[in-house]
Design a protein around this motif. Structure first.
Motif, PDB file in Angstrom:
ATOM      1  N   SER A 101      32.394  40.344  43.336  1.00 29.69           N
ATOM      2  CA  SER A 101      33.409  41.190  44.206  1.00 29.69           C
ATOM      3  C   SER A 101      34.735  40.616  44.427  1.00 29.69           C
ATOM      4  CB  SER A 101      32.571  41.520  45.720  1.00 29.69           C
ATOM      5  OG  SER A 101      33.118  42.195  46.202  1.00 29.69           O
ATOM      6  N   LYS A 113      31.803  34.283  42.427  1.00 30.51           N
ATOM      7  CA  LYS A 113      31.731  35.009  43.608  1.00 30.51           C
ATOM      8  C   LYS A 113      32.715  35.870  43.579  1.00 30.51           C
ATOM      9  CE  LYS A 113      29.918  31.652  46.736  1.00 30.51           C
ATOM     10  NZ  LYS A 113      30.250  30.697  47.950  1.00 30.51           N
ATOM     11  N   LEU A 114      33.988  35.768  42.940  1.00 34.70           N
ATOM     12  CA  LEU A 114      35.153  36.875  42.597  1.00 34.70           C
ATOM     13  C   LEU A 114      34.807  37.686  41.352  1.00 34.70           C
ATOM     14  CD1 LEU A 114      38.061  34.196  43.112  1.00 34.70           C
ATOM     15  CD2 LEU A 114      37.119  35.771  44.719  1.00 34.70           C
ATOM     16  N   ASP A 169      36.868  41.145  46.666  1.00 35.61           N
ATOM     17  CA  ASP A 169      37.109  40.879  48.264  1.00 35.61           C
ATOM     18  C   ASP A 169      36.233  39.742  48.680  1.00 35.61           C
ATOM     19  OD1 ASP A 169      34.512  41.856  48.399  1.00 35.61           O
ATOM     20  OD2 ASP A 169      35.004  43.361  49.577  1.00 35.61           O
ATOM     21  N   SER A 170      35.611  38.837  47.889  1.00 38.77           N
ATOM     22  CA  SER A 170      34.962  37.780  48.330  1.00 38.77           C
ATOM     23  C   SER A 170      35.894  36.544  48.816  1.00 38.77           C
ATOM     24  CB  SER A 170      34.045  37.156  47.307  1.00 38.77           C
ATOM     25  OG  SER A 170      33.136  37.820  46.634  1.00 38.77           O
ATOM     26  N   GLU A 199      39.536  43.149  42.433  1.00 36.94           N
ATOM     27  CA  GLU A 199      40.080  43.761  43.863  1.00 36.94           C
ATOM     28  C   GLU A 199      40.815  45.176  43.476  1.00 36.94           C
ATOM     29  OE1 GLU A 199      40.197  44.431  47.955  1.00 36.94           O
ATOM     30  OE2 GLU A 199      38.758  43.212  46.544  1.00 36.94           O
ATOM     31  N   ASP A 239      36.085  35.944  52.426  1.00 37.56           N
ATOM     32  CA  ASP A 239      35.250  34.930  53.024  1.00 37.56           C
ATOM     33  C   ASP A 239      35.710  33.602  53.208  1.00 37.56           C
ATOM     34  OD1 ASP A 239      32.141  34.047  53.303  1.00 37.56           O
ATOM     35  OD2 ASP A 239      33.220  32.242  52.152  1.00 37.56           O
ATOM     36  N   VAL A 249      35.233  30.594  50.858  1.00 37.88           N
ATOM     37  CA  VAL A 249      36.026  30.888  49.420  1.00 37.88           C
ATOM     38  C   VAL A 249      37.058  30.508  49.874  1.00 37.88           C
ATOM     39  CG1 VAL A 249      36.396  32.501  47.688  1.00 37.88           C
ATOM     40  CG2 VAL A 249      34.051  32.295  48.898  1.00 37.88           C
TER      41      VAL A 249
END
Length: 234
Positions: free
Chosen positions: A46, A42-43, A48-49, A88, A52, A55
């Protein structure tokens, strides 16, 4: 809205709230590995995950339960965060270069990364030191059987702490990667990400404190590349 200053105070006072029932404590190493791999995926997609809730909550569990995580996976978890942090930073740089984009939207995600780095690095060092001290005390007690209690106390009190860098394979190289990535961010106009000077200084202060501690630690002292990266970030 995530407030880094407030969360660092809660961390210091051991009052951080984690809104998830997940725990790395007591689970099989294969499940920990699968969980870390899932977060990494996930990271990687993106950075900015991390905003979430699911996460971020699981990442906080990783920090909280670090002492229970397989040492072979500890550096992998740190690498996961460095990867997301770098992504990021790239997204923030892209926002600065794109007309109509708002770089301040990346402040919260970057603050969350800083919070986790603070927690994980300090937790790692504390856990390693406590484990080493406990083991040294047990060994001293065993050797001192039948001797005077004073001899045993002296032996226990003389043990020195061990760094997580000497316990978790690959940890030191990930700290180096972190500060190399951080330099990319520090070369950017941070005022375009954080409108508030105190908020910007809180973020930078996390890495400054960690760098000072690492520069003074024997486990990192002989690594010239790491020392240079740490110095360049100050």
């Amino acid at each position: 809205m995530f407030n880094l200053h407030e969360q660092l105070i809660k961390l210091q006072e051991n009052e951080v709230e984690i809104h998830t029932d997940f725990s790395f404590d007591g689970i099989d190493s294969s499940i920990s590995k699968r969980t870390i791999n899932g977060l990494t995926d996930k990271l990687v997609v993106s950075g900015d995950s991390i905003n979430d809730d699911s996460v971020f909550g699981t990442l906080m569990c990783f920090a909280r339960d670090l002492a229970s995580v397989d040492p072979k996976l500890v550096a992998r978890g740190l690498d996961m965060l460095v990867t997301g942090f770098e992504n990021e930073i790239k997204q923030a740089a892209s926002a600065m270069a794109t007309a109509g984009s708002d770089p301040t939207q990346h402040a919260e995600a970057l603050d969350r990364y800083a919070f986790l780095f603070q927690w994980i690095v300090e937790r790692g060092e504390s856990t390693a030191s406590q484990s080493h001290t406990a083991a040294a005390a047990a060994a001293a007690a065993s050797q001192a059987k039948g001797r005077k209690r004073r001899t045993n106390a002296t032996a226990s009190g003389s043990s020195s702490g061990t760094s997580i860098a000497e316990v978790a394979t690959g940890w030191k190289s990930k700290i180096l990667d972190l500060y190399i990535v951080l330099q990319q961010l520090l070369q950017m106009p941070l005022g375009r990400i954080w409108n508030s000077v105190p908020e910007r200084d809180t973020f930078v202060g996390v890495f400054t404190r960690l760098a000072h501690k690492a520069m003074e630690a024997p486990a990192y002292a002989k690594d010239a590349d790491l020392q240079a990266a740490l110095f360049n970030s100050l």
